[in-house]
Motif scaffolding. Structure first.
Motif, PDB file in Angstrom:
ATOM      1  N   ILE A   4      11.534  61.759  33.073  1.00  0.00           N
ATOM      2  CA  ILE A   4      10.070  61.683  32.765  1.00  0.00           C
ATOM      3  C   ILE A   4       9.107  61.915  33.634  1.00  0.00           C
ATOM      4  CG2 ILE A   4       8.568  60.657  31.275  1.00  0.00           C
ATOM      5  CD1 ILE A   4      10.982  61.190  29.654  1.00  0.00           C
ATOM      6  N   ALA A   5       8.795  63.307  34.113  1.00  0.00           N
ATOM      7  CA  ALA A   5       8.069  63.395  35.248  1.00  0.00           C
ATOM      8  C   ALA A   5       6.569  63.286  35.052  1.00  0.00           C
ATOM      9  CB  ALA A   5       7.988  64.868  35.921  1.00  0.00           C
ATOM     10  N   THR A   6       6.203  63.605  33.577  1.00  0.00           N
ATOM     11  CA  THR A   6       4.659  63.622  33.352  1.00  0.00           C
ATOM     12  C   THR A   6       4.714  62.684  31.974  1.00  0.00           C
ATOM     13  OG1 THR A   6       5.324  65.471  31.745  1.00  0.00           O
ATOM     14  CG2 THR A   6       4.114  65.878  33.887  1.00  0.00           C
ATOM     15  N   PRO A   7       3.511  62.017  31.919  1.00  0.00           N
ATOM     16  CA  PRO A   7       3.471  60.958  31.092  1.00  0.00           C
ATOM     17  C   PRO A   7       3.595  61.738  29.309  1.00  0.00           C
ATOM     18  CG  PRO A   7       1.290  61.306  32.028  1.00  0.00           C
ATOM     19  CD  PRO A   7       2.555  61.841  32.659  1.00  0.00           C
ATOM     20  N   ARG A   8       4.075  60.846  28.516  1.00  0.00           N
ATOM     21  CA  ARG A   8       4.014  61.724  27.165  1.00  0.00           C
ATOM     22  C   ARG A   8       2.526  61.347  26.504  1.00  0.00           C
ATOM     23  NH1 ARG A   8       8.544  61.763  23.871  1.00  0.00           N
ATOM     24  NH2 ARG A   8      10.424  60.895  25.553  1.00  0.00           N
ATOM     25  N   PRO A  10      -0.172  63.042  27.396  1.00  0.00           N
ATOM     26  CA  PRO A  10      -1.116  62.790  28.285  1.00  0.00           C
ATOM     27  C   PRO A  10      -2.405  63.177  27.789  1.00  0.00           C
ATOM     28  CG  PRO A  10      -0.105  65.017  28.759  1.00  0.00           C
ATOM     29  CD  PRO A  10       0.685  64.404  27.735  1.00  0.00           C
TER      30      PRO A  10
END
Lengths: 255, 285
Positions: A4-8, A10
């Motif tokens: 998970i590289a980016t927040p869900r 965002p």
């Protein structure tokens, strides 16, 4: 599974800066962009030098002579502008682009800004290099024109601007027509063929043809067909009209 | 959840999608099954705002695609055809999409590794085989680590290992509670991948059901699908009095059906039986 590289979900929203960065990466990552610009700049400079070498006396507009290669280079600027849009349709890239930036007005604004900035930088660099190279190549003891003479700096700067504005006209045409060959045909027809035709038949209208505006009104230090600033305004108007129509169609049509 | 409501699209006089309504739920793989030309791709293009519906709408988590804040970080889309410039490297292509979505560059390297393109990331994408091109499309879809995956014919051009890989990937995404919606005209692939099925024919909804439920209706999922499309085609044209629509060909082994003239629409028959093997040559030539 995947990191998970980016927040869900965002917060926030894409803006002009994201769209512009995307367009800049797209533009700079194609070799054809740099080839076209390099060849155009080299050719415009070469023509300026050739004209300088063949100048026999100082009676003409030496500034306009040194900038003689700008007008042929306008075709490359226009074609590059066309391709900035039509190649997206040719290869289906437009789907990835619009999936990323669904706001089509924002997208076209970003595209035109990024492409226009690159074309402007290239146009100005080309105009200055051609001006100095053309001046340096003068023989027979003819003094090179200098930027502090009346109207000379303006002519050089406006030539570079013309390059960018013809490029933006191409971009607008590309958005309207979407198919590369048809859009280039209209560009060449509109910018060159019609200019030749009108030049032969209806001389007063000739002053208002885009290529003639750059060559005979903006790139001159004396006796322009139209006032250089009116020429600049007209080119801005042409580019704006084409971009607005292109944007309107981009929003309306299926991608 | 994705809500499709009354979705309708004409191309000139052709009605491509006809008041289509269904829901797609998270946590399961939802298959989107239909013959070639049945409106699957058109529906998916409307879901992501590429085509404008004549009527109806699609909401993803309650909002139309065009109103999502960061579309690629919510929805990963792989459409049927290639969507990249052949002169650009795989990395530059993904970098551009990442920049447009506020996604860090490190994520580009992650997805390149995930789809196995890290070794060729600097090569111009135009030199890629169909399978590699498809993996680049999948990388783009996964770039934003999205909650929703929309895949249109994802196994096209993939070798058997690739097909198994994408199947496992979709199932694991669903198991994480994400929405996975995958279209195909390949019934066998759907039988292996999907939990639920949306079946369309001629742009209309024919079934919205669990895979197991549909298979149980006939001797196989394939038979059940062909019965559905045949019934749908008849319903669309004039209903023939001598043959009630939807009557299951309960006798005879699977595969004997398509020879029955008139029972199966030629498009569906041709699509499932003969069109698929020609894809690789069509695409690579």
């Amino acid at each position: 599974m995947t990191a998970i590289a980016t927040p869900r979900n965002p917060a926030g929203h894409y803006r002009f800066s994201q769209a512009a960065r995307m367009e800049w990466i797209k533009l700079r990552s194609l070799r054809s962009t740099w080839w076209t610009l390099a060849v155009t700049a080299a050719a415009a400079t070469g023509i300026g030098i050739a004209v300088g070498l063949n100048t026999r006396n100082a009676s003409g507009d030496l500034t306009n002579n040194a900038l003689a290669g700008i007008a042929p280079g306008l075709l490359a600027a226009g074609v590059l502008g066309v391709l900035a849009v039509t190649s997206e349709y040719t290869f289906g890239m437009i789907r990835a682009t619009l999936a990323t930036i669904p706001d089509r007005r924002l997208l076209l604004t970003a595209k035109a800004t990024v492409f226009g900035a690159l074309a402007l930088a290239t146009g100005e660099a080309t105009a200055f290099v051609a001006f100095f190279a053309g001046g340096a190549s003068l023989r027979h003891g003819i003094p090179a024109p200098s930027l502090d003479q009346p109207g000379v700096l303006q002519a050089v700067v406006l030539s570079g601007t013309g390059f960018a504005l013809i490029g933006l006209m191409g971009l607008g045409l590309g958005a309207i027509i979407r198919h590369t060959p048809a859009a280039i045909a209209v560009l060449v027809g509109g910018v060159y063929v019609v200019a030749q035709f009108i030049g032969g038949v209806w001389r007063t209208l000739m002053a208002y043809v885009p290529i003639s505006i750059v060559a005979n009104s903006m790139a001159t230090s004396r006796n322009p067909m139209l006032s250089p600033w009116i020429g600049l305004g007209l080119l801005c108007l042409y580019a704006a009209v084409l971009l607005v129509i292109g944007g309107w169609l981009l929003i309306r049509r299926d991608a | 959840m994705i809500e499709v409501r009354g979705l309708t699209k004409h191309y000139g006089p052709v009605l491509a999608v006809d008041s289509l309504s269904f829901d797609i739920r998270p946590g399961v793989v939802t298959g989107f099954l239909g013959a070639n030309g049945s409106g699957k791709s058109t529906t998916m293009r409307m879901m992501v705002g590429l085509d404008r519906p004549d009527a109806g709408m699609v909401r993803i988590g309650g909002r139309p695609y065009g109103e999502l804040g960061w579309p690629l970080r919510k929805v990963g889309t792989l459409l049927e055809a290639k969507a990249f410039h052949p002169g650009r490297s795989a990395r530059a292509h993904l970098m551009a999409l990442a920049a447009g979505s506020g996604i860090p560059a490190s994520r580009v390297e992650d997805v390149l590794g995930l789809v196995g393109l890290d070794g060729v990331a600097r090569r111009r994408a135009g030199t890629f085989s169909l399978g590699m091109a498809q993996r680049l499309g999948i990388a783009a879809a996964l770039l934003g680590d999205p909650e929703v995956l929309l895949f249109d014919e994802p196994v096209n051009g993939l070798d058997p290992e690739g097909i198994r890989w994408i199947r496992t990937l979709m199932r694991s995404f669903a198991a994480e509670g994400r929405i996975v919606f995958v279209s195909s005209h390949l019934i066998s692939e759907m039988a292996l991948t999907a939990d639920r099925l949306i079946v369309i024919g001629a742009g209309r909804l024919l079934a919205d059901t669990a895979v197991a439920e549909l298979s149980a209706r006939s001797v196989s999922l394939e038979d059940a699908f062909l019965e559905l499309t045949a019934a749908g085609a008849e319903h669309g044209s004039a209903v023939r009095a001598d043959r009630p629509g939807g009557e299951p060909p309960s006798s005879g082994p699977p595969g004997s059906g398509p020879s029955g003239r008139g029972l199966y629409p030629p498009a569906a028959n041709g699509a499932t039986a003969t069109r698929h093997p020609s894809y690789p040559t069509e695409w690579t030539s």
